[in-house]
Scaffold this motif. Structure first.
Motif, short mmCIF file in Angstrom:
data_model
loop_
_atom_site.label_atom_id
_atom_site.label_comp_id
_atom_site.label_asym_id
_atom_site.label_seq_id
_atom_site.Cartn_x
_atom_site.Cartn_y
_atom_site.Cartn_z
N MET A 1 0.84 -1.19 0.00
CA MET A 1 0.00 0.00 0.00
C MET A 1 0.88 1.25 0.00
SD MET A 1 -3.10 0.90 2.51
CE MET A 1 -4.18 2.20 2.11
N ALA A 2 0.49 2.22 -0.75
CA ALA A 2 1.25 3.45 -0.88
C ALA A 2 1.12 4.31 0.37
CB ALA A 2 0.76 4.24 -2.09
N LYS A 3 2.20 5.01 0.70
CA LYS A 3 2.19 5.92 1.84
C LYS A 3 1.46 7.20 1.45
CE LYS A 3 5.23 7.77 5.33
NZ LYS A 3 6.60 7.81 5.82
N LYS A 4 0.44 7.57 2.20
CA LYS A 4 -0.34 8.77 1.92
C LYS A 4 0.17 9.92 2.77
CE LYS A 4 -4.27 5.96 0.74
NZ LYS A 4 -5.65 5.59 0.98
N ARG A 5 0.30 11.10 2.13
CA ARG A 5 0.84 12.27 2.82
C ARG A 5 -0.13 13.42 2.70
NH1 ARG A 5 6.84 11.36 0.48
NH2 ARG A 5 7.34 9.72 1.94
N PHE A 6 -0.28 14.18 3.79
CA PHE A 6 -1.14 15.36 3.75
C PHE A 6 -0.41 16.51 3.07
CE2 PHE A 6 -3.55 13.00 6.82
CZ PHE A 6 -4.85 13.39 6.55
N ILE A 7 -1.17 17.35 2.37
CA ILE A 7 -0.63 18.51 1.68
C ILE A 7 -0.90 19.73 2.55
CG2 ILE A 7 -0.65 19.85 -0.45
CD1 ILE A 7 -2.00 17.39 -1.78
N ALA A 8 0.13 20.25 3.19
CA ALA A 8 -0.02 21.37 4.12
C ALA A 8 -0.50 22.63 3.40
CB ALA A 8 1.29 21.65 4.82
N GLY A 9 -1.54 23.24 3.95
CA GLY A 9 -2.05 24.50 3.43
C GLY A 9 -2.96 24.38 2.22
N ALA A 10 -3.14 23.18 1.69
CA ALA A 10 -3.98 22.99 0.50
C ALA A 10 -5.46 23.07 0.87
CB ALA A 10 -3.69 21.65 -0.15
N VAL A 11 -6.25 23.61 -0.06
CA VAL A 11 -7.70 23.76 0.13
C VAL A 11 -8.42 22.83 -0.83
CG1 VAL A 11 -9.63 25.39 0.00
CG2 VAL A 11 -7.42 26.16 0.86
N CYS A 12 -9.39 22.09 -0.33
CA CYS A 12 -10.17 21.17 -1.15
C CYS A 12 -11.01 21.97 -2.15
CB CYS A 12 -11.08 20.31 -0.29
SG CYS A 12 -12.19 19.24 -1.23
N ASN A 27 0.09 3.08 -9.18
CA ASN A 27 0.38 2.70 -10.57
C ASN A 27 0.80 3.91 -11.42
OD1 ASN A 27 -0.31 0.00 -10.03
ND2 ASN A 27 -2.46 0.48 -10.32
N ASN A 28 1.69 4.73 -10.89
CA ASN A 28 2.20 5.93 -11.57
C ASN A 28 1.13 6.99 -11.83
OD1 ASN A 28 4.85 5.10 -11.61
ND2 ASN A 28 4.60 4.01 -13.53
N ILE A 29 0.03 6.94 -11.12
CA ILE A 29 -1.02 7.96 -11.21
C ILE A 29 -1.07 8.67 -9.86
CG2 ILE A 29 -3.48 8.42 -11.51
CD1 ILE A 29 -3.58 5.94 -13.31
N GLU A 30 -1.00 10.01 -9.89
CA GLU A 30 -1.07 10.78 -8.65
C GLU A 30 -2.52 10.86 -8.19
OE1 GLU A 30 0.74 14.57 -9.22
OE2 GLU A 30 2.72 13.72 -9.52
N MET A 31 -2.76 10.53 -6.94
CA MET A 31 -4.09 10.56 -6.36
C MET A 31 -4.14 11.61 -5.25
SD MET A 31 -5.50 7.95 -7.98
CE MET A 31 -6.95 7.59 -7.03
N VAL A 32 -5.23 12.36 -5.19
CA VAL A 32 -5.46 13.34 -4.12
C VAL A 32 -6.88 13.11 -3.62
CG1 VAL A 32 -5.63 15.78 -3.52
CG2 VAL A 32 -3.92 15.04 -5.17
N GLU A 33 -7.02 13.04 -2.30
CA GLU A 33 -8.34 12.80 -1.70
C GLU A 33 -8.54 13.73 -0.51
OE1 GLU A 33 -10.85 9.03 -0.03
OE2 GLU A 33 -8.77 9.21 0.57
#
Length: 69
Positions: A1-12, A27-33
């Motif tokens: 499983m890929a390590k998930k990191r929070f994006i500091a200061g980012a707004v949804c 799989n070489n695709i950037e995911m943001v949730e």
């Protein structure tokens, strides 16, 4: 499983809450949730996006990208 990191200061872009977006690669695709509203966004790597623009030019068509492991 890929390590998930929070994006500091980012707004949804969906719920406008700050510091709720996490990023990882699958799989070489950037995911943001967003952990608040579960909005997701997927992006191809820059190299694949560049090849897609060439294919949309209709002077050249890319069938696929081969990446040996």
């Amino acid at each position: 499983m890929a390590k998930k990191r929070f994006i500091a200061g980012a707004v949804c872009p969906a719920c406008q809450q700050q510091d709720t977006l996490r990023w990882w690669q699958e799989n070489n695709i950037e995911m943001v949730e967003c952990v608040a509203c579960h909005h997701t966004d997927r992006r191809l790597p820059k190299s694949a996006q560049d090849n897609e623009h060439i294919a949309n030019d209709k002077s050249e068509q890319v069938i696929g990208i081969f990446k040996p492991e």
